[in-house]
Design an enzyme around this catalytic site. Structure first.
Site: not given
Length: 200
Positions: A126, A177
């Protein structure tokens, strides 16, 4: 730009780096499905684990980028890479794209190392995927002849959804993230200052 119509053979030929990264996701996921000590020990040796990284196991800043143990996690990251990776692979070129993807993921994991607790463990692509959106954002602002307004709107809409899911979802590496996105934006001027024209 973000609609894929190629058959698998054409996709592999046109986008070898994206194909290679997705293939690694799938291979490791399948290995971790195999019961037994080998797959368990391999996961333990490669997963991001802050405490042992501080002790010198620095490969764990890279290896988590390829690891997924849950099907949905693997599919979301792989499909995101399939949708949003090819255009950047063409715009940046194969090796600059690879370095940007890996570099953004590593920087996201370094942020996790210093901002998360010592016993924190993590895995998944991610952070690297979010770094792609950091690069796209740079291109949308500074190279509008390549990332035109309709595509920029798509990018920012997906990014907003990604951040909302990050903040509301469970067991997500929020640090990776956000810092993945920032890392991509920071890397972008160095690897995307002279992007290639994009031709679908």
């Amino acid at each position: 730009m973000f609609v894929r119509t190629e058959n698998p053979s054409t996709f592999f030929r046109l986008y070898p780096i994206v194909s290679f990264l997705v293939l690694i996701h799938i291979v490791f996921f399948l290995i971790f499905l195999i019961p037994g000590s080998f797959s368990n020990n391999l996961l333990k040796a490669l997963i991001g684990f802050n405490l042992v990284i501080f002790k010198g196991e620095y490969w764990r800043l890279i290896t988590p980028l390829f690891l997924h143990v849950h099907l949905v996690h693997m599919l979301v990251n792989s499909v995101s890479l399939i949708l949003f990776g090819p255009a950047l692979e063409k715009i940046l070129g194969k090796w600059r794209f690879f370095l940007a993807y890996i570099g953004g993921g590593i920087l996201a994991n370094i942020a996790t190392l210093f901002l998360a607790p010592p016993m924190y463990t993590h895995l998944g692509a991610s952070g690297a995927v979010f770094s792609l959106f950091g690069i796209y954002s740079y291109l949308a602002f500074f190279h509008q002849h390549i990332i035109q307004r309709p595509h920029a709107h798509i990018i920012f809409a997906i990014l907003l959804i990604g951040f909302v899911v990050t903040l509301t979802g469970a067991n997500l590496n929020i640090i990776a993230h956000f810092f993945g996105f920032l890392s991509g934006a920071i890397i972008a001027p160095f690897i995307a200052s002279h992007p290639n024209p994009y031709h679908p």
